[in-house]
Design a protein around this motif. Structure first.
Motif, PDB file in Angstrom:
ATOM      1  N   ARG A 356      37.174  37.227  31.010  1.00  0.00           N
ATOM      2  CA  ARG A 356      37.080  35.942  31.693  1.00  0.00           C
ATOM      3  C   ARG A 356      35.632  35.495  31.827  1.00  0.00           C
ATOM      4  N   GLY A 357      34.689  36.394  31.500  1.00  0.00           N
ATOM      5  CA  GLY A 357      33.287  36.061  31.604  1.00  0.00           C
ATOM      6  C   GLY A 357      32.773  36.075  33.031  1.00  0.00           C
ATOM      7  N   ILE A 358      33.467  36.699  33.947  1.00  0.00           N
ATOM      8  CA  ILE A 358      33.077  36.687  35.359  1.00  0.00           C
ATOM      9  C   ILE A 358      32.373  37.972  35.757  1.00  0.00           C
ATOM     10  N   LEU A 671      35.256  44.804  45.341  1.00  0.00           N
ATOM     11  CA  LEU A 671      34.453  43.616  45.065  1.00  0.00           C
ATOM     12  C   LEU A 671      35.333  42.388  45.219  1.00  0.00           C
ATOM     13  N   GLU A 672      34.856  41.409  45.977  1.00  0.00           N
ATOM     14  CA  GLU A 672      35.567  40.153  46.148  1.00  0.00           C
ATOM     15  C   GLU A 672      34.935  39.095  45.267  1.00  0.00           C
ATOM     16  N   VAL A 673      35.772  38.391  44.483  1.00  0.00           N
ATOM     17  CA  VAL A 673      35.312  37.375  43.557  1.00  0.00           C
ATOM     18  C   VAL A 673      36.099  36.095  43.806  1.00  0.00           C
ATOM     19  N   GLU A 680      39.743  37.002  44.829  1.00  0.00           N
ATOM     20  CA  GLU A 680      40.328  38.155  44.140  1.00  0.00           C
ATOM     21  C   GLU A 680      39.575  39.408  44.541  1.00  0.00           C
ATOM     22  N   THR A 681      40.292  40.480  44.791  1.00  0.00           N
ATOM     23  CA  THR A 681      39.704  41.753  45.177  1.00  0.00           C
ATOM     24  C   THR A 681      39.870  42.748  44.039  1.00  0.00           C
ATOM     25  N   LYS A 710      43.567  34.243  50.737  1.00  0.00           N
ATOM     26  CA  LYS A 710      42.317  33.708  51.263  1.00  0.00           C
ATOM     27  C   LYS A 710      41.692  32.751  50.259  1.00  0.00           C
ATOM     28  N   HIS A 711      41.362  31.538  50.742  1.00  0.00           N
ATOM     29  CA  HIS A 711      40.798  30.532  49.853  1.00  0.00           C
ATOM     30  C   HIS A 711      39.272  30.554  49.943  1.00  0.00           C
TER      31      HIS A 711
END
Length: 807
Positions: A356-358, A671-673, A680-681, A710-711
């Protein structure tokens, strides 16, 4: 730590938007090559002595395998060598453009520009055409009324095998209301003159799928479209700065809403998209500098205002004092260089992304990125998964490393079997010269590979503990870089023909006329030399039809005429009459790529989750593959092992180890992204599968991504900028990389670079690091006698430097 910066006026961001597979032709045009005549202070007719003309450092003394031409071969080549002298043409440059695929048509534009004080008066040009792969040329300048054609983007050929050509005239902007183009739909046999309602500021660009759809930007910033191959034009937008075709008829372009001068340098551009050829538009991003494609991603530099949120790319241990460069990428992943903190360190870390390139993981440390904005990072296209580059070691030496699994693991190159190092050299390896060496005139060419010549790599190199600035020699690998062989003494220009069945080379001399070409039919093991002319020429370059399937090679150069004025010369040699026998099934062997001697039968040759078995030409088979040759391969899945996994975010591999260990500065267990407005965790044990890896079963480490309720950020904004009309919003792939205040420079070429620098920092000096290298005076290549057997397991484009683009 996460690489994230917020300043009072906002943070500079790099956004990567997934847009599906993009044609390689959007990156560069391999159909065009330009040769330039070098001005000399001495008379062209004078040939200097060898002791004076040699300007390389040192010398390498070895004998390569040479075989003489027999009389029949010499006669055949004489009969199929065609020389053209362009008498009376004093053009300073010749630009060659191949039209269509396999048509044999070449258009040649000879240009001489007017003096600077008469810039608006232009210059003069001539147009030539060949329909037999360069064996004969005809002056067709009269077909276009001897109009002066632009030197920079005067000739554009249609995509694929279309027979369409556009010539753009160079007219004084202040004296004419609009420009003029000449269009042809019969490969340049005839042209139609079309008056434009604007003056083009950039090349007129064809749509990939429908070449009748054209787009151009005018000198006053208008975005113009034509749907009938240039006959009628419609302005669809004002203030345009740059554009790119996307999938199908999607068109992306940046523009300044107020027509502000230098809006791109201040990050005040908007990025828009139209899916219906200019009827409606969608704004994708605001406050950008520039944008471009790499692989399946759309890059753009964006100023993020406080409160706006995007999907942040997670790069461990990157600081605000660093610049970065996107080295390469495709629809699966991105290679990114992040500089070492400090002023002019000239090296940094290469990271690789997930699909995803993240999320990015450390791939290679101390990666060399020189002050001239050049990287030696090379994709070896002749074998899947192979990349080659150079690192700057702590002792100041430059050494070459290679990866066979898309950056998962890097290793030094093996010493070629026919090379010996000096007595005092403790570690002897091969080191390959790349962009740095060509930029500094140490080598005339970059490493050369082609997808149809499986496993074949040709490059300049030197052996020793580190790279040498001495005169480099030419090396070859026939297994994608695992093993190497020294094949030619000194720098050469080389080209791959007949899908690897034929290799040609010409010695590189700075100020010496040449008259011979070398060729090999056994992948460089032995060479024959042919004198192609009785009147030597100053060499300008080699030219052959893109794709390496041709057996015609043209040697371009110039020589003085009777009045001592230079005359351009093209000598085309057709090797098809020399290799008359078509290859049969018995001339091919089955070859397992990436195989190692004594390897495990189940996993030997497994790379990226599967084995690939090829049918390829025997080295000693003297025959031709021909234009209809197709690479035949068979793929077999493999069980998963650690080698099918890259280290996850916050983890890295020790040298010579497959185990991923946690970085010292990475404390988080999870890690939260922020992705599309939802947190996303990530829970990981340190491994993530290499993008595009196809292994099945076997090693299966824990890696779980949970999308909670969670937004975060502005999810609606992220969803609204999906550039791919064929995909639903939830498949959008997006990256934003936070960096310090700076400018993104986009350079699309053979090796694509997108680099960010600080505007507040001084430009990097054009320093070169070879001064820190150990010079190996006693490196020698030793070749076998012609009769012995030794086992040992291809247009030019120059992109502007990053500094020039930013200034």
């Amino acid at each position: 730590m996460l690489w994230k910066v917020t300043v009072c006026c906002g943070a500079w961001l790099l956004v990567l938007i997934f847009s599906g597979a993009i044609s390689a032709k959007s990156q560069r045009d391999p159909r065009t090559v330009t040769f330039t005549r070098t001005l000399r202070t001495e008379k062209l007719g004078q040939v200097r002595s060898r002791s004076r003309r040699e300007s390389w450092f040192g010398a390498s003394n070895f004998a390569y395998c040479r075989q003489p031409l027999d009389p029949s071969e010499h006669q055949t080549l004489d009969q199929n060598t065609h020389e053209t002298g362009f008498h009376g043409d004093d053009g300073s440059s010749f630009t060659l453009t191949w039209v269509g695929d396999g048509t044999g048509v070449i258009l040649v534009l000879s240009t001489i520009s007017g003096p600077l004080d008469t810039f608006y008066e232009g210059g003069s040009s001539r147009l030539y055409r060949s329909e037999d792969y360069g064996k004969t040329f005809h002056d067709i300048s009269h077909v276009i009324n001897n109009t002066f054609i632009r030197k920079d983007f005067g000739v554009s050929a249609g995509p694929g095998n279309s027979k369409q050509v556009i010539l753009t005239a160079d007219l004084p902007i202040t004296k004419t209301e609009g420009g003029v183009i000449f269009t042809s739909e019969d490969t340049g046999v005839s042209f139609t003159s079309v008056s434009l309602p604007f003056h083009p500021a950039q090349p007129i660009t064809f749509n990939f799928q429908n070449p009748n759809y054209l787009v151009a930007i005018s000198t006053d910033g208008g975005l113009w479209l034509s749907l009938d191959f240039g006959n009628r034009w419609t302005k669809v937008h004002e203030g345009a700065h740059s554009f790119m075709w996307g999938a199908n008829i999607t068109l992306y372009f940046s523009y300044s809403p107020n027509g502000t001068v230098e809006a791109d340098q201040r990050g005040e551009l908007f990025l828009k998209r139209t899916k219906d050829l200019g009827l409606t538009f969608t704004t994708i991003a605001q406050n950008i500098f520039s944008f471009g494609y790499i692989g399946g991603f759309l890059f753009t530099s964006v100023m993020e205002k406080l409160g706006d949120k995007f999907n942040k790319a997670q790069l461990p241990s990157a600081s605000t004092e660093q610049f970065y460069s996107v080295l390469d990428g495709d629809e699966d992943m991105i290679f990114m260089h992040v500089d070492k903190p400090g002023e002019d360190t000239y090296y940094g870390t290469v990271y690789t992304s997930d699909d995803r390139g993240i999320l990015y993981s450390k791939s290679l440390e101390r990666h060399l990125f020189g002050g001239e904005g050049k990287s030696d990072f090379t994709n070896i296209t002749s074998l899947r998964g192979v990349y080659l580059t150079n690192v700057l070691e702590e002792d100041g030496g430059i050494r070459t490393v290679i990866s066979f699994d898309r950056g998962g693991e890097w290793r030094l190159l093996k010493k070629p079997e026919n090379v010996k190092c000096g007595a005092n050299v403790k570690k002897c390896n091969l080191h390959i010269h790349g962009e740095h060496s060509r930029y500094n005139n140490i080598t005339p060419m970059l490493p050369l590979t082609d997808p149809t010549a499986i496993g074949l790599v040709i490059a300049h190199g030197s052996v020793g503990e580190s790279m040498s600035a001495m005169r480099p020699d030419v090396y070859i690998s026939r297994d994608g870089g695992y093993t190497w062989f020294c094949i030619l003494k000194g720098p050469h220009h080389y080209s791959i023909l007949d899908s690897g069945g034929l290799i040609v080379a010409v010695e590189a001399h700075k100020d010496r006329q040449i008259n011979s070409i070398k060729f090999s039919t056994d992948e460089g093991q032995c060479w024959k030399s042919y004198n192609f002319t009785d009147h030597p020429i100053f060499f300008a370059g080699l030219a052959s039809e893109p794709g390496s399937k041709t057996m015609n090679i043209s040697v371009w150069g110039y020589r003085p005429e009777d009045d001592d004025q230079p005359m351009w010369v093209a000598v085309t040699i057709d090797f098809e009459r020399l290799l008359t026998r078509e290859c049969q099934e018995r001339d091919y062997v089955t070859w397992l790529a990436h195989a190692t001697e004594g390897g495990d039968s189940e996993t030997d040759g497994c790379v990226l989750g599967y084995k690939e078995t090829y049918r390829r030409l025997r080295r000693l088979a003297i025959c031709r593959n021909g234009r209809d040759y197709v690479v035949v391969r068979k793929q077999t899945p493999c069980p998963c092992t650690m080698e099918d996994y890259m280290c996850d975010y916050g983890y890295y591999r020790h040298k010579n180890s497959s185990e991923c260990v946690k970085q010292a500065d990475f404390k988080e267990e999870t890690l939260e992204v922020c992705v599309h407005g939802v947190v996303e965790t990530l829970q990981t044990s340190g491994y993530r599968k290499v993008p595009s890896d196809k292994c099945e079963g076997g090693f299966s480490p824990l890696r779980r991504i949970n999308s909670g309720q969670k937004h975060c950020g502005n999810g609606s904004q992220a969803s609204s900028i999906s550039p791919n009309p064929e995909k639903p919003v939830d498949s959008l792939k997006l990256i934003v990389v936070c960096v310090t205040v700076g400018v993104v420079a986009v350079v699309i070429s053979v090796a694509i670079l997108i680099t960010v620098r600080k505007m507040i920092s001084r430009p990097r000096p054009h320093a070169y690091l070879f001064s820190a290298l150990r010079l190996q005076d006693d490196d020698q290549c030793i070749h076998p006698e012609p009769g012995s057997q030794t086992s040992s397991n291809r247009g030019s484009y120059q992109a502007d430097s990053d500094d020039e683009l930013i200034q």
